[in-house]
Design a protein around this motif. Structure first.
Motif, PDB file in Angstrom:
ATOM      1  N   LYS A  60      36.610  25.802  41.347  1.00 25.35           N
ATOM      2  CA  LYS A  60      37.524  25.855  42.489  1.00 25.35           C
ATOM      3  C   LYS A  60      38.705  24.930  42.183  1.00 25.35           C
ATOM      4  N   THR A  61      39.875  25.339  42.652  1.00 23.91           N
ATOM      5  CA  THR A  61      41.087  24.543  42.422  1.00 23.91           C
ATOM      6  C   THR A  61      41.735  24.208  43.756  1.00 23.91           C
ATOM      7  N   CYS A  62      42.852  23.536  43.712  1.00 26.86           N
ATOM      8  CA  CYS A  62      43.591  23.177  44.926  1.00 26.86           C
ATOM      9  C   CYS A  62      43.853  24.413  45.785  1.00 26.86           C
ATOM     10  N   ASP A  63      44.041  25.545  45.136  1.00 31.58           N
ATOM     11  CA  ASP A  63      44.312  26.793  45.863  1.00 31.58           C
ATOM     12  C   ASP A  63      43.192  27.136  46.842  1.00 31.58           C
ATOM     13  N   ASP A  64      41.981  26.756  46.511  1.00 34.41           N
ATOM     14  CA  ASP A  64      40.839  27.062  47.368  1.00 34.41           C
ATOM     15  C   ASP A  64      40.761  26.167  48.605  1.00 34.41           C
ATOM     16  N   PHE A  65      41.624  25.153  48.679  1.00 34.12           N
ATOM     17  CA  PHE A  65      41.569  24.204  49.794  1.00 34.12           C
ATOM     18  C   PHE A  65      42.863  24.161  50.595  1.00 34.12           C
ATOM     19  N   HIS A  67      43.499  25.496  53.289  1.00 29.02           N
ATOM     20  CA  HIS A  67      43.208  25.350  54.725  1.00 29.02           C
ATOM     21  C   HIS A  67      43.217  23.886  55.167  1.00 29.02           C
ATOM     22  N   LEU A  68      43.182  22.945  54.228  1.00 29.75           N
ATOM     23  CA  LEU A  68      43.245  21.520  54.585  1.00 29.75           C
ATOM     24  C   LEU A  68      44.670  21.080  54.923  1.00 29.75           C
ATOM     25  N   ASN A  69      45.641  21.940  54.619  1.00 26.19           N
ATOM     26  CA  ASN A  69      47.064  21.644  54.861  1.00 26.19           C
ATOM     27  C   ASN A  69      47.496  20.342  54.202  1.00 26.19           C
ATOM     28  N   VAL A  70      47.019  20.132  52.984  1.00 31.87           N
ATOM     29  CA  VAL A  70      47.394  18.953  52.209  1.00 31.87           C
ATOM     30  C   VAL A  70      48.313  19.417  51.091  1.00 31.87           C
ATOM     31  N   PRO A  71      49.532  18.866  51.015  1.00 33.53           N
ATOM     32  CA  PRO A  71      50.424  19.275  49.929  1.00 33.53           C
ATOM     33  C   PRO A  71      49.914  18.755  48.591  1.00 33.53           C
ATOM     34  N   CYS A  72      50.008  19.592  47.575  1.00 34.07           N
ATOM     35  CA  CYS A  72      49.579  19.181  46.247  1.00 34.07           C
ATOM     36  C   CYS A  72      50.536  18.137  45.678  1.00 34.07           C
ATOM     37  N   TRP A  97      38.550  21.374  40.467  1.00 34.39           N
ATOM     38  CA  TRP A  97      39.594  20.769  39.641  1.00 34.39           C
ATOM     39  C   TRP A  97      40.780  20.578  40.570  1.00 34.39           C
ATOM     40  N   VAL A  98      40.960  19.356  41.077  1.00 39.67           N
ATOM     41  CA  VAL A  98      41.908  19.123  42.165  1.00 39.67           C
ATOM     42  C   VAL A  98      42.784  17.898  41.914  1.00 39.67           C
ATOM     43  N   CYS A  99      43.936  17.894  42.586  1.00 40.80           N
ATOM     44  CA  CYS A  99      44.837  16.745  42.531  1.00 40.80           C
ATOM     45  C   CYS A  99      44.365  15.699  43.539  1.00 40.80           C
ATOM     46  N   ASP A 100      44.965  14.524  43.476  1.00 37.09           N
ATOM     47  CA  ASP A 100      44.529  13.412  44.320  1.00 37.09           C
ATOM     48  C   ASP A 100      44.552  13.697  45.821  1.00 37.09           C
TER      49      ASP A 100
END
Length: 108
Positions: A60-65, A67-72, A97-100
């Protein structure tokens, strides 16, 4: 520049992450003047680091999240993603695999 998630939001393979990472860091490398042999070396380093860090199953990547409305984080995605991005264990047993900012968000 803020990295934007893919609206599809799907698990991806190790090779898809490597391809996307090379595309995201490409403009930064292209901004240098003249041909630089270290650009090729840098791409090889990125590929080797990601091949070693990322698992073979879908990730899973940032794209999968989204819905959290968190900017990458642009820095995580484009400057040194092979060092700045994090491989995390998710509550559902999958890998991410996600950013901070996404890592620090309230992941389900």
């Amino acid at each position: 520049m803020e990295s934007q998630p893919d609206p599809r939001g799907k698990e991806v393979t190790k090779n898809e992450i490597i391809d996307k990472t090379l595309k995201e860091i490409g403009p930064r490398l292209a901004g240098r003047e003249g041909p630089h042999i270290e650009e090729l070396d840098y791409e090889e380093i990125v590929i080797a680091e990601l091949q070693e860090k990322l698992p073979d199953p879908d990730i899973k990547t940032c794209d999968d999240f989204r819905h959290l409305n968190v900017p990458c984080c642009d820095t995580c995605h484009t400057f040194y993603p092979h060092y700045e991005m994090s491989l995390i264990d998710l509550p559902d047993g999958a890998k991410g695999w996600v950013c901070d900012p996404v890592k620090w968000g309230d992941l389900p």
